[in-house]
Design an enzyme around this catalytic site. Structure first.
Site, mmCIF file in Angstrom:
data_model
loop_
_atom_site.group_PDB
_atom_site.id
_atom_site.type_symbol
_atom_site.label_atom_id
_atom_site.label_comp_id
_atom_site.label_asym_id
_atom_site.label_seq_id
_atom_site.Cartn_x
_atom_site.Cartn_y
_atom_site.Cartn_z
ATOM 1 N N GLU A 12 -5.659 -5.195 10.652
ATOM 2 C CA GLU A 12 -4.674 -4.128 10.843
ATOM 3 C C GLU A 12 -4.986 -3.383 12.146
ATOM 4 O OE1 GLU A 12 -2.662 -3.025 6.939
ATOM 5 O OE2 GLU A 12 -4.396 -1.732 7.125
ATOM 6 N N GLY A 15 2.656 -1.126 4.411
ATOM 7 C CA GLY A 15 2.705 0.298 4.083
ATOM 8 C C GLY A 15 4.142 0.757 3.941
ATOM 9 N N GLY A 16 4.700 1.287 5.029
ATOM 10 C CA GLY A 16 6.033 1.910 4.996
ATOM 11 C C GLY A 16 7.103 1.065 4.335
ATOM 12 N N GLU A 48 -7.044 4.489 7.693
ATOM 13 C CA GLU A 48 -6.841 5.917 7.392
ATOM 14 C C GLU A 48 -8.071 6.499 6.693
ATOM 15 O OE1 GLU A 48 -3.084 5.430 5.447
ATOM 16 O OE2 GLU A 48 -2.161 4.928 7.370
ATOM 17 N N HIS A 105 -9.682 0.927 4.724
ATOM 18 C CA HIS A 105 -8.404 1.132 5.436
ATOM 19 C C HIS A 105 -8.634 2.074 6.620
ATOM 20 C CE1 HIS A 105 -4.304 2.363 6.294
ATOM 21 N NE2 HIS A 105 -3.917 1.267 5.672
ATOM 22 N N GLY A 122 2.043 2.160 10.838
ATOM 23 C CA GLY A 122 2.976 3.277 10.673
ATOM 24 C C GLY A 122 3.625 3.724 11.970
ATOM 25 N N SER A 176 3.131 -2.263 10.502
ATOM 26 C CA SER A 176 4.590 -2.233 10.703
ATOM 27 C C SER A 176 5.260 -3.575 10.405
ATOM 28 C CB SER A 176 4.925 -1.756 12.124
ATOM 29 O OG SER A 176 4.426 -0.437 12.322
ATOM 30 N N ASN A 219 0.866 -1.184 0.000
ATOM 31 C CA ASN A 219 0.000 0.000 0.000
ATOM 32 C C ASN A 219 0.904 1.235 0.000
ATOM 33 O OD1 ASN A 219 -1.832 2.019 0.438
ATOM 34 N ND2 ASN A 219 -2.405 1.374 2.510
ATOM 35 N N TRP A 220 1.015 1.859 -1.163
ATOM 36 C CA TRP A 220 1.926 3.008 -1.291
ATOM 37 C C TRP A 220 1.304 4.308 -0.757
ATOM 38 C CZ3 TRP A 220 4.146 2.223 -6.986
ATOM 39 C CH2 TRP A 220 4.911 1.060 -6.996
ATOM 40 N N LYS A 221 0.038 4.254 -0.395
ATOM 41 C CA LYS A 221 -0.655 5.428 0.157
ATOM 42 C C LYS A 221 -0.437 6.651 -0.750
ATOM 43 C CE LYS A 221 -0.053 3.402 4.672
ATOM 44 N NZ LYS A 221 -0.138 3.559 6.098
HETATM 45 C C1 PEP Z 1 -0.999 0.004 6.061
HETATM 46 O O1 PEP Z 1 -1.082 1.176 5.782
HETATM 47 O O2 PEP Z 1 -1.861 -0.780 5.658
HETATM 48 C C2 PEP Z 1 0.122 -0.426 6.877
HETATM 49 C C3 PEP Z 1 0.071 -1.629 7.378
HETATM 50 O O3 PEP Z 1 1.128 0.481 7.080
HETATM 51 P P1 PEP Z 1 2.539 0.179 7.797
HETATM 52 O O4 PEP Z 1 3.087 -1.096 7.210
HETATM 53 O O5 PEP Z 1 3.374 1.365 7.490
HETATM 54 O O6 PEP Z 1 2.256 0.019 9.255
#
Ligand code: PEP
Length: 252
Positions: free
Chosen positions: A169, A235-236, A99, A97, A175, A214, A11-13
């Site tokens: 999640e 994500g990150g 966010e 998600h 994040g 994470s 997920n590049w957001k």
């Molecule tokens: C996400 O945004 O779905 C996510 C899991 O982010 P991160 O890996 O940065 O925690």
């Protein structure tokens, strides 16, 4: 490790210009080791979907939207429909998600409408659920996740396991660098699967339940060793090819 084929989704957001997105997709494609076991999908921002689709053409790697509207078309300025996502080459769409829920007021009802719309056009939703820190600390994790699942999946009709992906999640792990332990995650994943058995019967065994929060190359293998953890939503660590490829490798 479960019998389901793992899915590792990036997920590049709201990251990556066109050129950056092309390069990252190319690096991921070229960096995959022969014989890797997982299915891999990339969710770039809407502006880069077409460019990344071209980079992934013929590779077997999947393309995913990060969100969608629930209507097929109409006067919804700024929105993108499931039909458009299918048209540009998506196989998956992230829905609900945290966010989107936190910053855009997305409710379980909207998530339900979006899931129906995505399924109707033949795309596979990656539906995100998870508790906040307060909910975990108050002992409400399973109740919250159960509520999101029950409302989100209501009236979807009969589904095969391949039509749906869920992502657990925990909001406090997204994040933040805090990761659920494999045991914490497995407890929730097993609970989700038990609810899925009630909703979907035998098809529940084929639904992939990803963990997100994470995930890194260092913690991916121990998370995915759990019986009901069938991959990761990243994500990150998906924003650099080395760490994303490290997670794919850790998945076996
Ligand atoms: C996400 O945004 O779905 C996510 C899991 O982010 P991160 O890996 O940065 O925690």
């Amino acid at each position: 490790m479960s019998k389901r084929r793992p899915l590792i989704a990036a997920n590049w957001k709201m990251h990556k210009t066109l050129e950056e997105a092309r390069s990252l997709a190319r690096e991921v494609r070229q960096g995959l080791q022969p014989g890797f076991n997982s299915e891999v999908a990339l969710a770039p921002p809407f502006t880069a979907l077409a460019a990344v689709a071209l980079e992934l053409a013929g590779s077997g790697l999947g393309l995913a939207g990060q969100d969608t509207h629930w209507e097929r078309q109409g006067a919804f300025t700024g929105a993108i429909s499931p039909v458009m996502l299918k048209d540009v080459g998506c196989r998956y769409v992230i829905v609900g998600h945290s966010e989107r829920r936190q910053y855009f007021g997305e409710t379980d009802r909207l998530v339900n409408l979006k899931l129906k719309a995505v399924l109707e056009v033949g795309l596979c939703p990656i539906c995100c659920i998870g508790e906040s820190l307060e909910e975990r600390q108050g002992g409400h994790t399973l109740a919250r996740v159960g509520q999101q699942l029950e409302h989100g999946l209501s009236d979807l009709g009969g589904l095969t396991g391949a039509q749906l992906v869920l992502a657990y999640e925990p909001v406090w792990a997204i994040g933040t660098g805090l990761t659920a332990t494999p045991q914490q995650a497995q407890e929730v994943h097993a609970f989700i699967r038990s609810l899925l058995r009630e909703f979907l019967g035998a098809a529940a065994e084929d639904v992939r339940i990803l963990y997100g929060g994470s995930v890194t190359p260092d913690n991916a293998a121990s998370l995915m060793a759990e019986a009901d953890i069938d991959g990761a939503l990243v994500g990150g660590a998906s924003l650099k090819s080395a760490s994303f490829l490290g997670i794919i490798k850790a998945a076996g």
